[in-house]
Design an enzyme around this catalytic site. Structure first.
Site, mmCIF file in Angstrom:
data_model
loop_
_atom_site.group_PDB
_atom_site.id
_atom_site.type_symbol
_atom_site.label_atom_id
_atom_site.label_comp_id
_atom_site.label_asym_id
_atom_site.label_seq_id
_atom_site.Cartn_x
_atom_site.Cartn_y
_atom_site.Cartn_z
ATOM 1 N N MET A 123 0.927 -1.098 0.162
ATOM 2 C CA MET A 123 0.021 -0.055 0.104
ATOM 3 C C MET A 123 0.851 1.279 0.105
ATOM 4 O O MET A 123 1.970 1.327 0.419
ATOM 5 C CB MET A 123 -0.777 0.018 1.111
ATOM 6 C CG MET A 123 -1.957 -1.218 1.142
ATOM 7 S SD MET A 123 -3.121 -1.283 2.807
ATOM 8 C CE MET A 123 -4.046 0.167 2.347
ATOM 9 N N HIS A 124 0.242 2.322 -0.042
ATOM 10 C CA HIS A 124 0.680 3.775 -0.064
ATOM 11 C C HIS A 124 1.945 4.295 -1.148
ATOM 12 O O HIS A 124 2.330 5.458 -1.197
ATOM 13 C CB HIS A 124 1.499 4.055 1.517
ATOM 14 C CG HIS A 124 0.407 3.314 2.419
ATOM 15 N ND1 HIS A 124 -0.716 3.602 2.618
ATOM 16 C CD2 HIS A 124 1.062 2.325 3.529
ATOM 17 C CE1 HIS A 124 -1.157 3.037 3.956
ATOM 18 N NE2 HIS A 124 -0.101 2.294 4.394
ATOM 19 N N ASP A 157 -2.675 -4.821 0.466
ATOM 20 C CA ASP A 157 -2.435 -5.985 0.859
ATOM 21 C C ASP A 157 -2.464 -6.173 2.497
ATOM 22 O O ASP A 157 -3.058 -7.359 3.143
ATOM 23 C CB ASP A 157 -0.937 -6.630 0.734
ATOM 24 C CG ASP A 157 0.056 -5.390 1.443
ATOM 25 O OD1 ASP A 157 -0.188 -4.225 1.716
ATOM 26 O OD2 ASP A 157 1.441 -5.667 1.109
#
Length: 506
Positions: A80-81, A240
């Site tokens: 992520m991110h 995830d």
């Protein structure tokens, strides 16, 4: 002809592909690894082409294990991110800036100030803007790479870049969008007012779906690239850290999930968003459209064990390189590691201490400690970090009476037993949970094409594999150690800051 669901997970160190039968059996898995770059201290980047090449290899290898299988749907998961910046033609402008990159602390402060302060920011999104989030990376690019930023037209997270390559669609879904720091989690939509407040064009951000919704279909180009039939539906998927909860069977309140991958995650599924007054516990949209996801993330978990292996390698301890060898030595120590504590803040920290300047530390080291004690202290330090997050969750009214362990670290019975002892509850593993986001992605894909009615039904197919019960005597030792552990960060904060002075830079 057998039918299957394909889950693809774009991880930090590699891509995993998994084929899941409609009965919930894992038919095949394959992983293709790749590297990352750290051009400066605190920076982590990756060339997105590595994700695509890794996905191609992993998918091809998984499909080769099941010749003739009919794919019903593709589900996506990923780290992520991350900021994947694209120009008007969909070309990558620069290497992706990853989730554990620590460069944008000034931009986080800037965003918080422009939002009207921390309380006002949390009111708009449900979360504080953390250094790892995508929003701060976008503003960093605007501030530090203005020429590239002027050509920026699309911002995608890693799994969503794979979606673009597969389908040609610029899209995301609610769980990954939550992790940008620019999403109204309660309303499940982009926080447009905030985005405009910080000087970002909302059109940079893609259309957002619920996780089970079909977001596109395999294009002719994507099909040729991956050797798959065109037209296969691609579900929204999930970040995830979130989608792994359904992959562990965590969907009901009262259950906790721990994930030991590169990072460490403590998560819970909620029927309604719960306010986190200071934003240290992240509140995201769940992959189920009527549920939310409370999560604490430590940036260092399995990565800390990887670091220890690297150190032993450099010291010439070739016989200690294997993970199982380190764990065996740690098991020969005892709970509390003979009075040795480890702070696992090797790459800064996120929860419970949102501090990019935090550092790792061994505390209590004496001449009597051996390699087994050191290995055990590293493992216990990761579990202490989980317990730190749990104490924050309890203040929010989130209790847990059962832990479901996932990620690569869940394969270690010793690591699971440490969790059972410190938390004082059973720890179980379920079939597929160790496969991480790829398994969850396949389940969500199944919901998307009607194999399962909803996420709750999908999670219900998981079979229990192992169960650890709490040892009360060991738990008492761990909780006494935790009383010391939780006071170490406040005591060392000024030292961490001083050690990050330019005088000590590379």
């Amino acid at each position: 002809m057998a039918s299957a669901l394909l889950g693809i997970d774009i991880g930090t160190s590699g891509c995993k592909a998994l084929l899941l039968s409609i009965d919930g059996d894992i038919l095949a898995t394959s992983t293709a690894t790749y590297g990352l770059s750290q051009p400066q201290v605190g920076w982590t980047e990756q060339d997105p082409s590595l994700w695509i090449e890794g996905a191609r290899k992993a998918v091809a290898q998984a499909m080769a294990q099941c010749p003739g299988v009919e794919l019903l749907c593709v589900g996506l998961s990923g780290q992520m991110h991350g900021l994947t910046p694209l120009d008007a033609n969909g070309e990558v402008l620069r290497p992706a800036i990853l989730w554990n990159d620590q460069r944008n602390a000034a931009e986080v402060t800037e965003i918080t100030k422009k939002a009207g302060g921390l309380e006002a920011l949390i009111a708009q999104t449900g979360n504080r803007m953390l250094v790892g989030y995508t929003g701060g990376k976008i503003v960093w690019m605007k501030n530090h790479e203005p020429e590239l930023f002027s050509r920026l037209r699309h911002v995608l997270n890693p799994k969503d870049y794979l979606r673009f390559i597969l389908t040609g669609e610029m899209a995301t879904e609610v769980s990954d969008a939550s992790g940008t720091g620019l999403f109204d989690v309660k309303q499940r939509k982009w926080a447009t007012e905030l985005i405009e407040q910080i000087g970002i064009d909302p059109s940079l951000l893609p259309r957002c779906y619920e996780s089970h919704e079909i977001s596109g279909r395999l294009s002719a180009t994507g099909a040729q690239l991956f050797g798959l039939p065109a037209g296969i539906p691609v579900a929204g998927g999930g970040g995830d850290s979130v989608i792994q909860t359904i992959g562990s069977g965590v969907i009901a309140p009262g259950e906790l999930q721990t994930t030991i991958g590169t990072a460490g995650i403590l998560a819970a599924a909620l029927d309604a968003p719960a306010p986190s007054p200071d934003g240290r516990i992240q509140m995201f949209c769940n992959v189920a459209p009527d549920k939310w996801h409370a999560m604490g993330v430590s940036l260092n978990a399995g990565g800390a064990m990887g670091w220890l292996r690297s150190v032993l390698s450099q010291a010439g301890q070739q016989d200690a390189l294997d993970f199982d060898t380190i764990v065996k030595a740690a098991a020969a120590s005892r709970p509390g590691a003979r009075g040795l504590l480890f702070l696992p803040y090797l790459n800064g920290e996120r929860c419970p201490h949102p501090d990019p300047l935090a550092r790792g530390a061994f505390v209590g080291l004496t001449a009597r400690h051996g390699s087994g004690d050191i290995g055990r202290a590293v493992m216990e330090g990761v579990v202490h970090a989980f317990y730190d997050m749990h104490e924050l969750m309890k203040y929010m009214g989130i209790e847990g009476t059962l832990i479901k362990a996932s990620g690569g670290g869940a394969k270690s019975a010793l690591w699971r037993q440490m969790q059972a002892d410190l938390f004082g509850c059973d720890v179980v593993t379920t079939e597929g949970a160790a496969e991480g986001g790829a398994f969850g992605a396949a389940l969500v894909a199944g919901v998307g094409v009607g194999i399962w009615q909803d996420a709750t039904q999908a999670a219900g197919i998981l079979r229990e594999l192992t169960r650890q019960h709490a040892d009360n005597a060991a738990g008492e030792i761990y909780r006494k150690a935790h009383d010391i552990y939780r006071n170490l960060y406040p005591a060392l904060t000024q030292s961490f800051s001083a050690l990050n002075n330019q005088a000590f830079a590379d």
